[in-house]
Enzyme design. Structure first.
Site, mmCIF file in Angstrom:
data_model
loop_
_atom_site.group_PDB
_atom_site.id
_atom_site.type_symbol
_atom_site.label_atom_id
_atom_site.label_comp_id
_atom_site.label_asym_id
_atom_site.label_seq_id
_atom_site.Cartn_x
_atom_site.Cartn_y
_atom_site.Cartn_z
ATOM 1 C CB CYS A 294 -0.962 0.016 1.182
ATOM 2 S SG CYS A 294 -2.296 -1.165 0.996
ATOM 3 C CE1 TYR A 338 -4.346 0.487 0.607
ATOM 4 C CE2 TYR A 338 -6.550 1.397 0.417
ATOM 5 C CZ TYR A 338 -5.714 0.309 0.516
ATOM 6 O OH TYR A 338 -6.238 -0.944 0.513
ATOM 7 C CD1 TRP A 356 -5.929 1.059 4.669
ATOM 8 C CD2 TRP A 356 -3.699 1.023 4.656
ATOM 9 N NE1 TRP A 356 -5.534 -0.215 4.994
ATOM 10 C CE2 TRP A 356 -4.166 -0.263 4.991
ATOM 11 C CE3 TRP A 356 -2.318 1.242 4.586
ATOM 12 C CZ2 TRP A 356 -3.305 -1.320 5.260
ATOM 13 C CZ3 TRP A 356 -1.462 0.185 4.843
ATOM 14 C CH2 TRP A 356 -1.953 -1.079 5.176
ATOM 15 C CE1 TYR A 556 -8.350 -2.580 -2.345
ATOM 16 C CE2 TYR A 556 -8.288 -4.611 -1.087
ATOM 17 C CZ TYR A 556 -8.074 -3.253 -1.171
ATOM 18 O OH TYR A 556 -7.574 -2.560 -0.089
ATOM 19 C CG HIS A 557 -4.856 -5.610 -3.269
ATOM 20 N ND1 HIS A 557 -4.910 -6.321 -2.085
ATOM 21 C CD2 HIS A 557 -4.894 -4.293 -2.925
ATOM 22 C CE1 HIS A 557 -4.980 -5.469 -1.070
ATOM 23 N NE2 HIS A 557 -4.972 -4.229 -1.560
ATOM 24 C CG HIS A 642 -3.673 -0.193 -3.983
ATOM 25 N ND1 HIS A 642 -2.413 -0.655 -3.670
ATOM 26 C CD2 HIS A 642 -4.507 -0.743 -3.062
ATOM 27 C CE1 HIS A 642 -2.475 -1.445 -2.615
ATOM 28 N NE2 HIS A 642 -3.740 -1.526 -2.234
#
Length: 700
Positions: A294, A338, A356, A556-557, A642
């Site tokens: 992240c 993030y 985050w 996601y990811h 991301h």
């Protein structure tokens, strides 16, 4: 049936592969033992119904081994031929297709120790449209023979084999799944190139199972492109970066290969894919005390990958591809996770947002100087103007900014908030609001791509108003930026065919933009409502065309990058411990421009040479090609995590002079347009691009 592009390996050629040194068995197992914790700060345990305090459906656990085997094609009547088996211990090849997980095949180690590579060929007796295989390592508590580097080949007749997947499986006892483009086959061959823990020259398997594809055979590549093979990774690739010196793809996850969390994590699992040898090697990074999951991510003027914050929220690290080494840098002043960050025209690195980790709110802009190795807070670069109206508040509202370096040290923030802003990164900074992105909503985890840097054109796509439990849009806009801090123009264009959040977009040499994956309803760690059909944006018509469907969900990811040869790597998704949505792989997509009208691979133009290795902004360089070419472009090498890739941008090149097949170009004089760093240079003939040559753009 689609003819997959194959590099078909003979057994004799396998032994000549140059193997990088693998990680030790002890090191590999150290990170795998703690994979049960699927915690991204606020996600407590596997199967939890809450994520960041919001009620969600329980994350589905991965199917058990017995469930997976039950869903496979029946092994009844199958035969198997192996290159070696240890008959003294009854470790026959047939044990790998007997449906009994307690027995296993093991290559001979006494009285003769048979060296790698090893192979097993299964005859299913009937042809099926095959979509995936599973490999179950031995289940007796031992690890000797776990297959690491491997190649998977399919054949309809036992004579002609096509490679559909390769890579490296993680060194543990879990069930390994490899999914690929559907292919009609009767024979399945598994080639073992290494032992996963480097314990010895043997291979073993408790079970191999084969699965039919859920859909139909893929369409012709003409006009649709093709997914040509799968690359298995020993981790979930959540972040990736292109290495300018080698063309390798560097990928990493977190402090374990398949999960994240842990407040004291200071380790990052990485893997490197070499497109030339088709090998995936792995390494565990401990020397920088940084769990880079992240993180903020961008590539500096010298081609070093700069990773900031993330799970280790104040750390900064850089990766030098020429030295193949990570180095710890100065800590951030404001801990973050993030965030988006971008290398700006001055050579500094700007970051903003990211609540985050490191506390919530107040994540104003700061600037990193590579030359001084210092971070400086920019008092006049507040994060507040770029917040979305997320249901979870600032914790999500300042995530994943769409940042674009521009002239005179300015950065344009195009989203994901509907509000747009200019940020000046010189002095103490400055912020100027420039209105909303037409009638678009907040578009968290959507995409933004500068497909024409000279004209200042940015394509924005999809996203959802809230980070999670929110329906995505199919909205598309073109933003044209000019001299900062002037208000840009925003054009609403026809929408994509499919709504997408968590998708990825990549600009191609011909100026088209490829978007793959995503889901209709944004739910982290879910493969529900996945979009399998990619779309290709044509800037000449501002329209989208649907491409060949993928076979693996990418939500996601997930990640995507353009490779040196003009193909696209698209992979990842998950990183949630023992959940069912971990995707330890990438797929390579061949765009339509690589095919003839008959569906064969097109002949490609060739760049024989580039006149210089580096060139300053405003200066000239030449390329010499093997034949006449009609178009040229350069694309900055990318890094992404991301859904954010602030590095990629494309410049269409027009020759200033032409002499035979030598073409001379002038690099834009503005370092906000031609951001210094390493670029891929492409020549195109009849719309078909060459393999790129590398060029470093410098400030002076």
């Amino acid at each position: 049936m689609l003819r997959l592009f194959a590099f078909v390996l003979s057994l004799s050629s396998l032994s000549s592969f140059a193997h990088a040194k693998p990680i030790s068995a002890e090191a590999a197992n150290a990170g795998v033992a703690s994979n049960s914790a699927a915690t991204e700060g606020k996600l407590s345990t596997e199967g939890s119904t809450t994520y960041d305090g919001q009620e969600l459906s329980a994350i589905p656990a991965a199917p058990s081994v017995s469930e997976a085997i039950a869903a496979a094609i029946s092994q009844s009547g199958w035969t198997i031929v192996v290159d070696s088996q240890n008959t003294g211990t009854s470790n026959y090849g047939t044990n790998a297709i007997d449906g009994n997980t307690s027995t296993f095949w093991h290559t001979e180690y006494q009285p003769v120790l048979v060296p790698l590579p090893h192979n097993a060929t299964i005859d299913m007796k009937t042809a099926y449209l095959v979509g995936s295989i599973t490999y179950l390592p031995r289940q007796d508590g031992q690890s000797n023979g776990n297959i690491g580097e491997h190649v998977i080949q399919l054949s309809p007749d036992g004579t002609t084999y096509t490679t559909v997947a390769f890579g490296t499986w993680i060194d543990d006892a879990t069930l390994k799944t490899t999914t690929f483009t559907p292919f009609t086959a009767r024979y399945v061959r598994i080639l073992a190139l290494s032992e996963a823990g480097n314990r010895g020259p043997w291979s073993s398997a408790a079970e191999f199972n084969v699965y039919t594809a859920s859909g139909s055979a893929p369409p012709s590549p003409v006009g649709h492109g093709a997914w040509v093979y799968t690359i298995d990774f020993p981790l979930v690739p959540v972040s990736i970066a292109l290495e300018w010196s080698t063309g390798y793809l560097l990928a990493w996850s977190s402090y374990t290969p398949s999960s994240f969390g842990g407040s004291s994590g200071t380790t990052t699992y990485t893997a490197t894919y070499n497109p030339a040898t088709q090998l995936v090697t792995q390494a565990i990074i401990t020397n920088v005390d940084h769990d880079m999951f992240c993180e903020g991510l961008s590539i500096d003027f010298n081609g070093k990958v700069i990773a900031t914050g993330g799970n280790t929220d104040a750390a900064t690290s850089s990766y030098d591809p020429t030295a193949n080494d990570w180095t710890a840098l100065a800590n951030l002043n404001i801990p973050r996770g993030y965030q988006a960050q971008v290398t700006v025209s001055t050579g500094n690195v700007f970051t903003i947002g990211a609540s985050w980790s490191g506390g919530q709110g107040g994540k104003n802009g700061e600037l990193y100087s590579p030359s001084a190795n210092t971070w400086t807070e920019l008092a006049n670069c507040p994060v507040a103007p770029m917040l979305t109206a997320d249901a979870q508040g600032v914790y999500r509202a300042d995530n994943h900014g769409w940042l674009f370096a521009w002239s005179s040290g300015y950065v344009f923030q195009a989203g994901p908030s509907k509000a747009m802003n200019w940020y000046l990164t010189t002095g103490s900074g400055n912020q100027t609001g420039v209105g909303n992105r037409a009638s678009d909503t907040d578009s968290m985890c959507g995409n933004a791509v500068m497909y024409d840097a000279v004209a200042g054109k940015i394509l924005t796509l999809g996203g959802s108003p809230d980070y999670q439990s929110s329906n995505a849009t199919a909205n598309a806009h073109i933003i044209t930026i000019g001299t900062p801090p002037a208000t840009p123009t925003v054009q609403t264009i026809g929408s994509m065919a499919y709504a997408r959040a968590f998708a990825n977009s990549v600009v191609l040499p011909d100026g088209t933009v490829f978007t793959a994956g995503g889901q209709v309803s944004a739910v982290p760690f879910s493969d529900a409502t996945s979009q399998f059909v990619p779309e290709l944006f044509n800037p000449a018509t501002n329209t989208f065309t649907q491409m060949a469907p993928a076979s693996i969900p990418r939500n996601y990811h997930s990640v995507s990058l353009l490779l040196f040869d003009g193909t696209v790597a698209n992979g990842g998704g998950g990183l949630c411990g023992t959940c069912a949505t971990n995707h330890f792989d990438m797929q390579i997509w061949y765009p339509p421009y690589l095919y003839t009208s008959a569906g064969a691979l097109a002949a490609r133009p060739v760049i024989n040479s580039v006149s210089v290795a580096s060139v300053a902004v405003g200066k000239t360089f030449s390329i010499t090609t093997a034949g006449a070419c009609t178009a040229f472009s350069m694309i900055r090498m990318g890094s992404t995590t991301h859904t954010v890739n602030t590095d990629q941008r494309r410049i269409a090149l027009t020759p200033t002079t032409t002499s035979g097949t030598t073409y001379t170009f002038t690099v834009p004089v503005d370092p906000g347009v031609a951001v210094p760093g390493h670029w891929m240079v492409f020549a195109l003939a009849g719309g078909v691009p060459s393999v790129s040559k590398q060029l470093q753009v410098t400030l002076t």
